[in-house]
Design a protein around this motif. Structure first.
Motif, PDB file in Angstrom:
ATOM      1  N   ASP A   1       4.497  -4.366   0.461  1.00  0.00           N
ATOM      2  CA  ASP A   1       3.315  -3.289   0.280  1.00  0.00           C
ATOM      3  C   ASP A   1       2.230  -3.463   1.425  1.00  0.00           C
TER       4      ASP A   1
ATOM      5  N   ALA B   1       3.744  -2.528   4.908  1.00  0.00           N
ATOM      6  CA  ALA B   1       4.240  -1.170   4.980  1.00  0.00           C
ATOM      7  C   ALA B   1       3.746  -0.232   6.039  1.00  0.00           C
ATOM      8  N   ASN B   2       2.466  -0.454   6.275  1.00  0.00           N
ATOM      9  CA  ASN B   2       1.728   0.576   7.170  1.00  0.00           C
ATOM     10  C   ASN B   2       1.216  -0.261   8.363  1.00  0.00           C
TER      11      ASN B   2
ATOM     12  N   SER C   1       5.920  -1.319  12.259  1.00  0.00           N
ATOM     13  CA  SER C   1       6.239  -0.457  13.277  1.00  0.00           C
ATOM     14  C   SER C   1       6.846  -0.650  14.584  1.00  0.00           C
TER      15      SER C   1
ATOM     16  N   LEU D   1      10.588   4.925   8.332  1.00  0.00           N
ATOM     17  CA  LEU D   1      10.371   5.807   7.129  1.00  0.00           C
ATOM     18  C   LEU D   1       9.086   5.210   6.570  1.00  0.00           C
ATOM     19  N   PRO D   2       8.101   6.247   5.952  1.00  0.00           N
ATOM     20  CA  PRO D   2       7.114   5.735   5.270  1.00  0.00           C
ATOM     21  C   PRO D   2       7.389   4.703   3.922  1.00  0.00           C
ATOM     22  N   GLY D   3       6.814   3.771   4.267  1.00  0.00           N
ATOM     23  CA  GLY D   3       6.771   2.671   3.064  1.00  0.00           C
ATOM     24  C   GLY D   3       8.094   1.718   3.482  1.00  0.00           C
ATOM     25  N   ARG D   4       8.951   1.933   4.398  1.00  0.00           N
ATOM     26  CA  ARG D   4      10.019   1.035   4.648  1.00  0.00           C
ATOM     27  C   ARG D   4       9.557  -0.215   5.579  1.00  0.00           C
TER      28      ARG D   4
END
Length: 273
Positions: free
Chosen positions: A3, A6-7, A12, A31-34
């Motif tokens: 968690d 994730a962002n 990224s 993907l969001p959260g990947r």
């Protein structure tokens, strides 16, 4: 940890770097959260011979591909949802150490790590991600994994009839149900297995008979469920006879399953901490 990452920008960037290595031949992975948790090289048992493959572990998928230029270019991308993965530890052989099997409903295969420590790291991270996903979705682990293909070099004769010898003119084939190496005469049948493919697949004669028997039983069960219940009528006695086809079950030839034919000399990159 998942968690938290994730962002983040670093996550990224790492995912973008993996996408760039696969190029246009690969699918988008962001993907969001990947989260990309780690990567490394494993030796994968292939049909012809063992080959090194690059593996990327995300929090929801496992991605692997062929190595063209390490850290720079990969192709033949495969994406496996971790919800569909179960693991099986395998003993060491003279040819291969630090082995385990990755099993899914569509494909199962054997891999080996360069060291015992690296195998423990892979297993630990995989099990943690799988457990986390299953707890979120409420799904059950895969109960009917696909059979792994036995390598071509594991046998010089058909593993069903045991008398046909393979050569440059007599080709090896694989049963998609049991994974045995079989000759053409022992694998002329095709059977539709939607879990594996939308098209009928080659199966050996023994598996074909077993699949037909299973299909017949399922059809009979469905017919009984949809069959209307006759009303009670005076003087009416339903037939007590039942039709059944009797067939002799063919006994499968036993084949040693502990023979492996490859070694691993692979460098590794460590998991992201």
């Amino acid at each position: 940890m998942m968690d938290h990452l994730a962002n983040t920008e670093i996550n990224s960037q790492r995912i973008a770097a993996v996408e760039n290595c696969f190029g246009a031949s690969g699918q988008p992975l962001a993907l969001p959260g990947r989260v990309l948790l780690g990567e490394g090289i494993l030796t994968k048992e292939c049909r012809k011979k063992p080959k090194p493959r690059i593996f990327f572990l995300f929090n929801d998928i496992l991605v692997y591909g062929s190595i063209i230029l390490n850290k720079r270019k990969y192709n033949s991308q495969h994406i496996i949802p971790l919800e569909d993965v179960t693991l099986e530890m395998l003993p060491d052989t003279l040819q291969m150490k630090n082995r385990w099997m990755i099993k899914t409903s569509k494909k199962s295969f054997v891999v080996s790590a360069a060291s015992l420590t690296e195998r423990k790291e892979w297993i630990s991270h995989l099990e943690e991600c799988i457990k986390h996903l299953l707890s979120k979705t409420g799904r059950q682990p895969c109960r009917e994994p696909a059979a792994p293909w036995i390598p071509d070099k594991a046998t010089d004769i058909c593993m069903r009839c045991t008398h046909t010898k393979f050569s440059t003119l007599t080709r090896r084939h694989h049963c998609r149900k049991c994974g045995f190496v079989v000759c053409a005469d022992c694998s002329r049948q095709r059977f539709l297995m939607p879990r594996l493919s939308p098209k009928p697949l080659r199966v050996c004669n023994l598996c074909y008979r077993q699949l037909l028997a299973e299909k017949k039983k399922e059809a009979e069960a469905d017919r009984r469920q949809t069959e209307p219940i006759p009303s009670a009528m005076q003087g009416y006695e339903p037939s007590s006879g039942d039709d059944s086809d009797k067939s002799d079950d063919e006994k499968a030839e036993q084949w040693p399953a502990d023979t492996e034919f490859y070694t691993s000399q692979v460098s590794w990159s460590s998991f992201h901490s």
